[in-house]
Enzyme design. Structure first.
Site, PDB file in Angstrom:
ATOM      1  N   TYR A 156      31.031 -63.637  13.747  1.00 20.16           N
ATOM      2  CA  TYR A 156      31.538 -63.003  15.010  1.00 20.16           C
ATOM      3  C   TYR A 156      32.928 -63.526  15.551  1.00 20.16           C
ATOM      4  CZ  TYR A 156      31.492 -61.324  19.874  1.00 20.16           C
ATOM      5  OH  TYR A 156      31.570 -60.509  21.140  1.00 20.16           O
ATOM      6  N   THR A 159      35.474 -62.095  13.404  1.00 18.14           N
ATOM      7  CA  THR A 159      35.894 -60.578  13.481  1.00 18.14           C
ATOM      8  C   THR A 159      36.599 -60.424  14.784  1.00 18.14           C
ATOM      9  OG1 THR A 159      33.883 -60.139  14.581  1.00 18.14           O
ATOM     10  CG2 THR A 159      34.047 -59.985  12.079  1.00 18.14           C
TER      11      THR A 159
END
Ligand code: NAP
Length: 248
Positions: A156, A159
């Site tokens: 996460y 990104t």
């Protein structure tokens, strides 16, 4: 101030949480809002009905942002049908948590597909339309995990940091066409994404927030309204942190 009447806005992932609050806030300022979702049809319909009930204008449109071809196609179709596209808030995002040594490749692929490829696809289709109009606003949802990292969120955080690079690059690429591209980087906001945080993790996080509380989706939405407004015309390539002062 912040009058968005006659503007058309797409908010991805607007059936719940931050996206929902952004859709409602943009509609509250007069924009026609496309409420995108991928699974929660009933919730997206509720968001639309709520906006219509308050005298606003909105419609629900389903697509999975991770399907790049389809996402680009739908964004261009919406722009063509409405005759314009002024605002994209690329909010749809998922977190599949895990430390590096435990991340499964399929989970990594999915997080990258939704968070990075989905944002790229929607931004590309939207900017194509905005270039012809020589005006536009793109707002991307990053995260504090992308600012400073977060143990247990390797995929996460990767990104969300990548989206900051994308934001700054698009800002440079399309400034000459009067298209601004900014990111909002929220801290800990009360949504489904953070609802399952174990109590000790939540308490630890709260101790690090100078304002001493979690944020509300509406507080992120207010920042989005500003960045989407004509008044923010001289703001581009910025990461606006809505995090209670988590780090300063
Ligand atoms: P959320 O409550 O989990 O809602 C996610 C939304 O994204 C839902 O509307 C969901 O639609 C949609 N979505 C998920 N995958 C999608 C896909 N492939 N295509 C289209 N829509 C998709 O999340 P949130 O907390 O509001 O977070 C919104 C954004 O803010 C995310 O990008 C997140 O990373 C970022 N953020 C959140 C926080 C926080 O504390 N909550 C902090 C920093 C950053 P369905 O309902 O149809 O599944």
């Amino acid at each position: 101030m912040f009058d968005l009447s006659r503007k058309v806005a797409i908010v991805t992932g607007a059936s719940r949480g931050i996206g929902r609050a952004v859709a409602e806030a943009l509609a509250g300022q007069g924009a026609h809002v496309i409420v995108n979702y991928t699974r929660s049809e009933a919730l997206a319909e509720q968001v639309v009905q709520g906006i219509l009930g308050r005298g606003g204008s909105a419609e629900a449109v389903r697509f999975d942002v991770a399907d790049m071809g389809r996402a680009e196609q739908v964004v261009s179709e919406v722009a063509q049908r409405r005759g314009r596209l002024d605002i994209l808030v690329a909010n749809a995002g998922i977190a599949i948590d895990g430390v590096l040594l435990r991340i499964k490749e399929e989970d990594l692929d999915r997080v990258i597909a939704v968070n990075i490829k989905g944002t790229l696809a929607c931004a590309r289709a939207a900017i194509r339309v905005m270039m012809r109009a020589r005006a536009g606003r793109v707002v991307v949802l990053s995260s504090v995990a992308g600012d400073v990292g977060n143990a247990g969120q390797a995929a996460y955080a990767t990104t969300k940091a990548a989206l900051q690079g994308l934001t700054k690059t698009l800002a440079r690429e399309y400034a000459s066409r009067n298209i601004t591209v900014n990111a909002i980087s929220p801290g800990l906001i009360e949504t489904d994404m953070t609802a399952g945080l174990p109590a000790p993790v939540r308490e630890h996080a709260l101790r690090g927030i100078p304002l001493g509380r979690t944020g509300r989706p509406e507080e992120v939405a207010a920042a989005a309204v500003f960045l989407c407004s004509d008044e923010a015309g001289y703001v581009t390539g910025q990461i606006l942190r809505v995090n209670g002062g988590l780090y300063v």
